[in-house]
Write a protein that holds these residues in place. Structure first.
Motif, PDB file in Angstrom:
ATOM      1  N   GLN A  57      80.849  12.775  36.401  1.00  0.00           N
ATOM      2  CA  GLN A  57      81.377  13.701  36.521  1.00  0.00           C
ATOM      3  C   GLN A  57      80.101  14.266  35.377  1.00  0.00           C
ATOM      4  O   GLN A  57      80.681  14.509  34.267  1.00  0.00           O
ATOM      5  N   ASN A  58      79.859  16.272  35.772  1.00  0.00           N
ATOM      6  CA  ASN A  58      79.518  16.519  34.700  1.00  0.00           C
ATOM      7  C   ASN A  58      80.624  16.936  33.791  1.00  0.00           C
ATOM      8  O   ASN A  58      81.649  17.921  34.254  1.00  0.00           O
ATOM      9  N   ALA A  59      80.235  17.458  33.074  1.00  0.00           N
ATOM     10  CA  ALA A  59      81.508  17.616  31.858  1.00  0.00           C
ATOM     11  C   ALA A  59      81.649  19.101  31.641  1.00  0.00           C
ATOM     12  O   ALA A  59      82.418  19.728  31.696  1.00  0.00           O
ATOM     13  N   ASP A  72      81.519  30.100  30.447  1.00  0.00           N
ATOM     14  CA  ASP A  72      80.419  30.815  30.240  1.00  0.00           C
ATOM     15  C   ASP A  72      79.930  30.489  28.960  1.00  0.00           C
ATOM     16  O   ASP A  72      78.194  30.788  29.590  1.00  0.00           O
ATOM     17  N   ALA A  73      80.658  30.065  28.032  1.00  0.00           N
ATOM     18  CA  ALA A  73      79.248  29.296  26.729  1.00  0.00           C
ATOM     19  C   ALA A  73      79.889  27.866  26.194  1.00  0.00           C
ATOM     20  O   ALA A  73      80.456  27.402  26.586  1.00  0.00           O
ATOM     21  N   VAL A  74      78.722  27.209  25.908  1.00  0.00           N
ATOM     22  CA  VAL A  74      78.400  26.185  24.846  1.00  0.00           C
ATOM     23  C   VAL A  74      78.416  26.208  23.532  1.00  0.00           C
ATOM     24  O   VAL A  74      77.693  26.860  23.090  1.00  0.00           O
ATOM     25  N   VAL A  75      79.254  25.715  22.454  1.00  0.00           N
ATOM     26  CA  VAL A  75      78.523  25.954  20.937  1.00  0.00           C
ATOM     27  C   VAL A  75      78.978  24.385  21.300  1.00  0.00           C
ATOM     28  O   VAL A  75      79.759  23.703  20.893  1.00  0.00           O
ATOM     29  N   SER A  76      77.440  24.273  20.622  1.00  0.00           N
ATOM     30  CA  SER A  76      77.297  23.091  19.266  1.00  0.00           C
ATOM     31  C   SER A  76      77.560  23.269  17.808  1.00  0.00           C
ATOM     32  O   SER A  76      77.224  23.495  17.494  1.00  0.00           O
ATOM     33  N   LEU A  77      78.608  22.394  17.499  1.00  0.00           N
ATOM     34  CA  LEU A  77      79.498  22.172  16.171  1.00  0.00           C
ATOM     35  C   LEU A  77      79.231  21.131  15.752  1.00  0.00           C
ATOM     36  O   LEU A  77      80.056  20.902  14.433  1.00  0.00           O
ATOM     37  N   SER A  78      78.918  19.702  16.133  1.00  0.00           N
ATOM     38  CA  SER A  78      79.348  18.920  15.680  1.00  0.00           C
ATOM     39  C   SER A  78      78.062  18.193  15.063  1.00  0.00           C
ATOM     40  O   SER A  78      76.872  18.851  14.716  1.00  0.00           O
ATOM     41  N   GLY A  79      78.824  17.012  14.101  1.00  0.00           N
ATOM     42  CA  GLY A  79      78.219  16.556  13.074  1.00  0.00           C
ATOM     43  C   GLY A  79      78.934  16.274  11.491  1.00  0.00           C
ATOM     44  O   GLY A  79      79.722  16.876  10.790  1.00  0.00           O
ATOM     45  N   ILE A 100      72.284  15.391  16.488  1.00  0.00           N
ATOM     46  CA  ILE A 100      70.878  15.257  17.112  1.00  0.00           C
ATOM     47  C   ILE A 100      71.615  14.485  18.910  1.00  0.00           C
ATOM     48  O   ILE A 100      70.823  15.648  19.743  1.00  0.00           O
ATOM     49  N   LEU A 101      71.871  13.760  18.843  1.00  0.00           N
ATOM     50  CA  LEU A 101      72.440  13.123  20.284  1.00  0.00           C
ATOM     51  C   LEU A 101      73.342  14.308  20.669  1.00  0.00           C
ATOM     52  O   LEU A 101      73.374  14.098  22.053  1.00  0.00           O
ATOM     53  N   ALA A 102      74.597  13.817  20.069  1.00  0.00           N
ATOM     54  CA  ALA A 102      75.384  14.889  20.645  1.00  0.00           C
ATOM     55  C   ALA A 102      74.970  16.456  21.080  1.00  0.00           C
ATOM     56  O   ALA A 102      75.370  16.642  21.906  1.00  0.00           O
ATOM     57  N   THR A 103      73.982  16.800  20.108  1.00  0.00           N
ATOM     58  CA  THR A 103      73.055  18.166  20.761  1.00  0.00           C
ATOM     59  C   THR A 103      72.868  17.493  22.274  1.00  0.00           C
ATOM     60  O   THR A 103      73.229  18.906  23.297  1.00  0.00           O
ATOM     61  N   GLU A 104      71.555  16.822  22.150  1.00  0.00           N
ATOM     62  CA  GLU A 104      71.851  16.740  23.372  1.00  0.00           C
ATOM     63  C   GLU A 104      71.712  16.026  24.827  1.00  0.00           C
ATOM     64  O   GLU A 104      71.536  16.390  25.717  1.00  0.00           O
ATOM     65  N   GLN A 105      73.371  15.669  24.884  1.00  0.00           N
ATOM     66  CA  GLN A 105      74.474  15.417  25.247  1.00  0.00           C
ATOM     67  C   GLN A 105      74.564  17.142  25.998  1.00  0.00           C
ATOM     68  O   GLN A 105      74.753  16.929  27.476  1.00  0.00           O
ATOM     69  N   LEU A 106      74.953  17.450  24.916  1.00  0.00           N
ATOM     70  CA  LEU A 106      75.380  18.982  25.430  1.00  0.00           C
ATOM     71  C   LEU A 106      74.287  20.152  26.618  1.00  0.00           C
ATOM     72  O   LEU A 106      74.305  20.164  27.123  1.00  0.00           O
TER      73      LEU A 106
END
Length: 340
Positions: A57-59, A72-79, A100-106
């Motif tokens: 299933q799509n996240a 409405d919005a996705v924020v990537s703060l992983s690291g 990088i991998l976390a952002t690519e997945q999002l």
């Protein structure tokens, strides 16, 4: 009041993510976090399941279903923290993968989401370390229009370049893409401040190396508000600098830091920094003169803490009558920017 938004935050339980999440909720928005501590709550998606979910299933759809509201919005703060451990090859891989991998997945989940429910905004983190290893004319500042070249031989610069490139495919979609390059963050309990306070209550880190390197910084309040502006302001797109307008030298920063903290500054010679931190010493000995211009200014963003003295007065609670100093315990506990 504007209609509330539904924001999905990768890294939503991190220090910055927790601050952002709470501020968004305070403003009436709805937040779903992607984290490793998810316990089946409707406002949280388990990080491990998220990575394994590419064939399932799509996240984005899952978060929309759980909250009964489209994302409405996705924020990537992983690291993973950049300075906490020596940069062995294994640690470097972890630093890269966690960003990088976390952002690519999002990004992949955004691009594979049904068009009708595709988020309209993506806000990704990067860092001012992208300017490490670049020779700079002292009369100039790196602004938000600077497009390179960057030093791909320098680890952090290459890391940041690849981190930003991970979300580049979104430029070919209908999703608005914003990147915020984060500088060292000032806060009462986390960020750069506790690292500069030497245990014992008497000393703090003073001039590092020559002290002539620039020291870009931002207060946690302004950083969170900049991310919120990027989410809410449809006119913002591209790269923005999460830095205060005032960019002192490291010597100037440490001198004022010592004064405001009431401590004695202890210099850290360059050779000692290299012995103590190895390759990580580049984060201490190199520093770029970075400006939040012209785009941050043009979008109407206003800094609450635009100068270092005002920011440090807040950090060390010097806005009380007669500059009454709070105890070390009360300064660094139960504050609004504390991680939940």
């Amino acid at each position: 009041m504007k209609s509330p938004l539904h924001i999905l935050i990768g890294g939503g339980t991190s220090w910055i993510g927790s601050n952002l999440r709470q501020r968004l909720i305070d403003k009436g928005h709805h937040v779903t976090t992607v984290d490793r501590r998810s316990l089946g709550r409707s406002d949280s998606i388990n990080w491990n399941e998220f990575f394994k979910n590419s064939a399932g299933q799509n996240a984005i759809s899952l978060a929309s279903k759980n909250m009964n509201m489209p994302v409405d919005a996705v924020v990537s703060l992983s690291g993973a923290p950049i300075m906490d451990k020596p940069w062995t090859q294994a640690r470097k891989n972890e630093l890269r993968d966690s960003r990088i991998l976390a952002t690519e997945q999002l990004v992949k989940h955004i691009m594979h989401a049904p068009e009708a429910s595709k988020p309209v905004t993506f806000v990704g983190a990067s860092a001012t370390g992208i300017f490490n290893g670049i020779q700079q004319d002292e009369s100039n500042r790196f602004d938000e229009n600077y497009a390179g070249p960057f030093n791909h031989e320098e680890f952090v610069s290459k890391l940041c370049c690849d981190w930003e490139a991970a979300s580049k495919p979104l430029e070919e979609t209908s999703t608005r893409r914003v990147i915020i390059r984060i500088s060292p963050v000032l806060s009462k309990i986390r960020g750069i401040v506790p690292k500069l306070l030497i245990p014992g209550g008497v000393f703090c880190v003073g001039r590092i190396g020559s002290g002539e390197q620039r020291f870009p910084w931002i207060h946690i309040h302004d950083l969170v508000e900049l991310f919120i502006s990027a989410i809410e302001n449809k006119g913002m797109s591209g790269v923005f600098h999460g830095v205060s307008p005032q960019c002192p030298t490291q010597a100037e920063f440490s001198s004022l830091f010592a004064k405001k903290s009431g401590r004695v500054a202890v210099p850290l010679p360059g050779f000692m920094a290299k012995l103590m931190f190895g390759e990580r010493s580049s984060m201490l000995l190199d520093g770029a003169n970075v400006a939040p211009l012209p785009k941050t200014d043009e979008c109407g963003f206003k800094f609450r803490y635009s100068d270092l003295e005002t920011a440090l007065d807040d950090i060390f609670c010097l806005d009380y009558p007669n500059n009454t100093r709070l105890s070390q315990k009360s300064q660094f506990s139960q504050k609004p920017d504390q991680q939940s």
